[in-house]
Design a protein around this motif. Sequence first.
Motif, PDB file in Angstrom:
ATOM      1  N   ARG A  15     -18.330   1.771  40.165  1.00  0.00           N
ATOM      2  CA  ARG A  15     -19.718   2.150  39.857  1.00  0.00           C
ATOM      3  C   ARG A  15     -20.674   1.576  40.897  1.00  0.00           C
ATOM      4  O   ARG A  15     -21.623   2.246  41.318  1.00  0.00           O
ATOM      5  CB  ARG A  15     -20.114   1.661  38.466  1.00  0.00           C
ATOM      6  N   ALA A  16     -20.439   0.323  41.286  1.00  0.00           N
ATOM      7  CA  ALA A  16     -21.309  -0.306  42.285  1.00  0.00           C
ATOM      8  C   ALA A  16     -21.179   0.392  43.629  1.00  0.00           C
ATOM      9  O   ALA A  16     -22.174   0.592  44.353  1.00  0.00           O
ATOM     10  CB  ALA A  16     -20.969  -1.786  42.418  1.00  0.00           C
ATOM     11  N   VAL A  17     -19.958   0.754  43.999  1.00  0.00           N
ATOM     12  CA  VAL A  17     -19.731   1.477  45.254  1.00  0.00           C
ATOM     13  C   VAL A  17     -20.424   2.834  45.213  1.00  0.00           C
ATOM     14  O   VAL A  17     -21.076   3.247  46.174  1.00  0.00           O
ATOM     15  CB  VAL A  17     -18.217   1.646  45.504  1.00  0.00           C
ATOM     16  N   THR A  18     -20.280   3.532  44.098  1.00  0.00           N
ATOM     17  CA  THR A  18     -20.914   4.842  43.957  1.00  0.00           C
ATOM     18  C   THR A  18     -22.430   4.729  44.076  1.00  0.00           C
ATOM     19  O   THR A  18     -23.077   5.523  44.781  1.00  0.00           O
ATOM     20  CB  THR A  18     -20.537   5.473  42.606  1.00  0.00           C
ATOM     21  N   ALA A 142     -11.678  -9.079  48.861  1.00  0.00           N
ATOM     22  CA  ALA A 142     -12.798  -9.871  48.341  1.00  0.00           C
ATOM     23  C   ALA A 142     -12.287 -10.973  47.422  1.00  0.00           C
ATOM     24  O   ALA A 142     -11.245 -10.842  46.784  1.00  0.00           O
ATOM     25  CB  ALA A 142     -13.769  -8.970  47.575  1.00  0.00           C
ATOM     26  N   THR A 143     -13.037 -12.058  47.357  1.00  0.00           N
ATOM     27  CA  THR A 143     -12.755 -13.102  46.383  1.00  0.00           C
ATOM     28  C   THR A 143     -13.171 -12.617  44.998  1.00  0.00           C
ATOM     29  O   THR A 143     -13.647 -11.489  44.833  1.00  0.00           O
ATOM     30  CB  THR A 143     -13.500 -14.403  46.741  1.00  0.00           C
ATOM     31  N   GLN A 144     -12.988 -13.436  43.984  1.00  0.00           N
ATOM     32  CA  GLN A 144     -13.221 -13.003  42.603  1.00  0.00           C
ATOM     33  C   GLN A 144     -14.694 -12.660  42.352  1.00  0.00           C
ATOM     34  O   GLN A 144     -15.592 -13.364  42.810  1.00  0.00           O
ATOM     35  CB  GLN A 144     -12.773 -14.097  41.619  1.00  0.00           C
ATOM     36  N   PHE A 145     -14.910 -11.577  41.606  1.00  0.00           N
ATOM     37  CA  PHE A 145     -16.264 -11.161  41.252  1.00  0.00           C
ATOM     38  C   PHE A 145     -16.889 -12.162  40.279  1.00  0.00           C
ATOM     39  O   PHE A 145     -16.193 -12.819  39.502  1.00  0.00           O
ATOM     40  CB  PHE A 145     -16.255  -9.787  40.575  1.00  0.00           C
ATOM     41  N   HIS A 146     -18.213 -12.253  40.300  1.00  0.00           N
ATOM     42  CA  HIS A 146     -18.919 -13.062  39.305  1.00  0.00           C
ATOM     43  C   HIS A 146     -18.498 -12.669  37.892  1.00  0.00           C
ATOM     44  O   HIS A 146     -18.269 -13.538  37.037  1.00  0.00           O
ATOM     45  CB  HIS A 146     -20.435 -12.860  39.439  1.00  0.00           C
ATOM     46  N   ILE A 175     -20.589  -8.108  42.901  1.00  0.00           N
ATOM     47  CA  ILE A 175     -20.007  -6.790  43.134  1.00  0.00           C
ATOM     48  C   ILE A 175     -20.894  -5.950  44.045  1.00  0.00           C
ATOM     49  O   ILE A 175     -20.392  -5.184  44.875  1.00  0.00           O
ATOM     50  CB  ILE A 175     -19.771  -6.081  41.791  1.00  0.00           C
ATOM     51  N   ALA A 176     -22.195  -6.095  43.916  1.00  0.00           N
ATOM     52  CA  ALA A 176     -23.103  -5.325  44.772  1.00  0.00           C
ATOM     53  C   ALA A 176     -22.912  -5.684  46.242  1.00  0.00           C
ATOM     54  O   ALA A 176     -23.003  -4.816  47.120  1.00  0.00           O
ATOM     55  CB  ALA A 176     -24.549  -5.578  44.359  1.00  0.00           C
ATOM     56  N   ASP A 177     -22.630  -6.963  46.532  1.00  0.00           N
ATOM     57  CA  ASP A 177     -22.385  -7.375  47.914  1.00  0.00           C
ATOM     58  C   ASP A 177     -21.078  -6.774  48.432  1.00  0.00           C
ATOM     59  O   ASP A 177     -20.985  -6.351  49.591  1.00  0.00           O
ATOM     60  CB  ASP A 177     -22.339  -8.900  48.019  1.00  0.00           C
ATOM     61  N   TRP A 256     -27.052 -14.972  40.301  1.00  0.00           N
ATOM     62  CA  TRP A 256     -26.568 -13.821  39.525  1.00  0.00           C
ATOM     63  C   TRP A 256     -26.803 -14.042  38.041  1.00  0.00           C
ATOM     64  O   TRP A 256     -27.225 -13.119  37.326  1.00  0.00           O
ATOM     65  CB  TRP A 256     -25.080 -13.630  39.812  1.00  0.00           C
ATOM     66  N   LEU A 257     -26.564 -15.257  37.565  1.00  0.00           N
ATOM     67  CA  LEU A 257     -26.804 -15.571  36.163  1.00  0.00           C
ATOM     68  C   LEU A 257     -28.279 -15.445  35.816  1.00  0.00           C
ATOM     69  O   LEU A 257     -28.646 -14.911  34.763  1.00  0.00           O
ATOM     70  CB  LEU A 257     -26.326 -16.989  35.851  1.00  0.00           C
TER      71      LEU A 257
END
Length: 261
Positions: A15-18, A142-146, A175-177, A256-257
């Motif tokens: 979804r973020a990629v889209t 990528a490392t783990q998402f938030h 994820i947005a990054d 992010w939080l």
Amino acid sequence: MPRVLVVGGTGLAGRAVTAEAVARGPDVVVASRRVPDDDAPGYVTGAAYVTADLVSGAGLEEAVDGADVLIDASNGTGRRAAHVFATGAMNLVQTAARFGVQRSVLLSIAGIDDSRYPYYRAKLAQERVHLDSALDARIVRATQFHDFVTAIFERGRRFGALTAPSGTRFQPIAIADVARVLVDAAEGAGEANGIVTIGGPRVESARSLAQQWREASGTRRPVVPVRLGGALGAAWRAGRNLAPEHALDGTGYAAWLTAGD
């Protein structure tokens, strides 16, 4: 920008990629096993949706037809993961090559080399399929998402606690990054048939991150250290999930939080 096909575009990363691809103005098509309703969280306004199944191959020809580049954000769980990541990837890239797709970009995970963890082994197989294909393939690890790290803490909810893997550090990334890097790669950034690793801006202990989540959420549940067993736990304790030399100047966990992203 060329016409982009996002595979697995209704998942969290997809979804973020889209959304990122649509924001840049290209013609974006999303392929998934189920097309979301236009009021569902997985729906991104501005994208076209088609039904396709990577493992069976149903709908793949229609999905790739006319696409210039594909971004593979597909995911699988349990025993299905191996089929999605190996068989599904093979079906995808072979069909894409026949229909003239020029480039593929695959979302993968940092530090999965030489791992005995089955999910990571399946991801490595998926990477190899893309790299060995006739397409100009680019892998973004990528490392783990938030969101993923937070989900680990929340596994202790039924016990009235926040669970933090002991002896473990994370380098969580927004994820947005990650989506921005994937779409950059779709536009041609990076080395052809190469692997790029990215990580969040900071490396922090799991306990520290859990405490940040505790404060931000307002919960009174205690942070409880839990030793994660198996190949995954061993890899994380060894720091193989980290990539400090590839840190992005993006959104950190605390920010992010606060943003509630």
